[in-house]
Design an enzyme around this catalytic site. Structure first.
Site, short mmCIF file in Angstrom:
data_model
loop_
_atom_site.label_atom_id
_atom_site.label_comp_id
_atom_site.label_asym_id
_atom_site.label_seq_id
_atom_site.Cartn_x
_atom_site.Cartn_y
_atom_site.Cartn_z
N SER A 286 1.06 -0.83 0.05
CA SER A 286 -0.43 0.52 -0.17
C SER A 286 0.52 1.21 -0.05
O SER A 286 1.93 1.74 0.99
CB SER A 286 -0.67 -0.24 1.49
N CYS B 201 -8.07 0.13 11.27
CA CYS B 201 -8.68 -0.38 10.59
C CYS B 201 -9.62 -0.97 11.50
O CYS B 201 -10.42 -1.13 10.78
CB CYS B 201 -8.40 -1.31 9.34
#
Length: 382
Positions: free
Chosen positions: A199, A327
């Site tokens: 990412s 998250c």
């Protein structure tokens, strides 16, 4: 009040050279790279130049890099498409109990589809046992998905050893390298890695962007149904300006820079440990501070002080840290990583914070963080 950002495992700010590259290409490479006229050809050239830079960073071939929207899409694609494509060879998958949710949730989805998933346990250092891995591997195993480094405690998993073991096995080997990419030397061929996820925003690049490395010969349909972009491997028009900015961040992250960051972050860890110890704070490290771990992550058990209270007080003081994975930190669920390491009844689960360093942090900021933590704890316990 000066603000100090110590949650770089959640995301990192784009640096000025990366921002400059993004802006430049918003002006110059805004065309659709799939078109054949001048604007498209210009965008295509920028796209392929960026692909080359990124492929070189993990010793891959250019056509083995597939641009995606980030780590979650890359993980989901690698895991679900591998399982569905190869289920005729077996329906067994091996992973670990401390993977990111972008791996664990696809696993749960596949279990509901009739696949058998083995979740390898970890010890108090956040490390798996190779003996456990060997015991789990069988003739029905079609995929092994094990993260390169953990995002909550920084433990570095034995990727090279697992890759070597799988070199002559039918199972494809996937690793979530979202936290490790940008800090560790990664060579996909040396370590026999078939699939690798990253990412961009974890190494000072743009958000909603990453790539999936797919070793040449690994074939499965595009996870997204649509156009023929990325040589039919990932539908959707490429975000060329952001990809160029991602490549800039990667180019700046030279092998020497990676080594220097690891060393600097290790010194930050020791600075925090020494400072808290000198102040007489009752604390322990969750996991290990081995120098070959992901040194940008330090997980602290601050005994007798709840995660929520410490995080809130640090926020009021202008210091950003996390209670776990970004998250899941906003939910009421306890850290599955610390639970796997210490058990659901451990007080560590509700009394720990994650501190994570980035390229812009300084030793002076670390001193300020330590002084603030000491002040908060003394006030709470006083």
């Amino acid at each position: 009040m000066a603000e100090i950002y110590l949650d770089n495992a959640a995301t990192t700010p784009m640096t000025q050279p990366v921002i400059d590259t993004l802006v430049e290409n918003l002006h110059q490479a805004w065309g659709n790279a799939s078109t054949g006229y001048g604007y498209g050809r210009q965008a295509k050239q920028v796209l392929e130049d960026a692909r080359h830079v990124i492929a070189q960073s993990i010793h891959a071939l250019d056509d083995e890099i597939v641009f995606t929207s980030g780590g979650t899409e890359s993980d989901n694609t690698a895991i679900i498409q591998t399982a569905l494509t190869r289920q005729h060879l077996g329906k067994h998958i091996i992973t670990t109990a401390i993977e990111h949710e972008a791996v664990l949730k696809p696993m749960k989805y596949l279990e509901a589809q009739g696949f058998r998933v083995t979740y390898l346990p970890v010890d108090a250092a956040g490390q798996i046992s190779l003996a456990d891995f060997e015991a789990a591997l069988d003739d029905e195993t079609i995929l092994v998905s094990i993260m390169m480094g953990n995002n909550e405690v920084g433990s570095r998993l034995p990727i090279a050893e697992i890759g070597a073991r799988l070199a002559d096995h039918q199972a494809w080997f996937h690793t979530d390298a979202v936290q490790a990419y940008g800090l560790l030397d990664i060579d996909v061929h040396r370590d026999h890695i078939d699939l690798l996820s990253t990412s961009a925003h974890k190494l000072n690049g743009p958000k909603m962007l990453g790539f999936l490395y797919r070793r040449r010969g690994i074939n499965f349909p595009s996870y997204l149904k649509g156009g023929d972009q990325e040589t039919k491997r990932r539908a959707g028009t490429e975000n060329v300006p952001a990809i160029a900015a991602f490549a800039k961040a990667v180019a700046l992250d030279t092998p020497a820079e990676k080594a220097a960051r690891q060393a600097r972050y290790y010194d930050f860890k020791q600075q925090i440990i020494a400072g808290l110890t000198a102040a007489g704070i009752d604390f322990e490290i969750n996991g290990s501070v081995a120098p070959d771990n992901l040194n940008h992550v330090l997980n602290l058990w601050l005994k007798g002080v709840s995660t929520y209270i410490m995080q809130t007080n640090l926020d009021l003081a202008g210091i950003a840290v996390s209670g776990g994975s970004a998250c899941t930190a906003g939910s009421l669920e306890p850290s599955h990583v610390l639970t796997a390491m210490y058990g659901a009844d451990s007080p560590r689960i509700s009394e720990s914070i994650r501190v994570s360093f980035g390229a812009l942090n300084t030793a002076a900021e670390i001193d300020q963080f330590v002084a603030t933590v000491v002040k908060i704890i003394r006030r709470i316990k006083g």
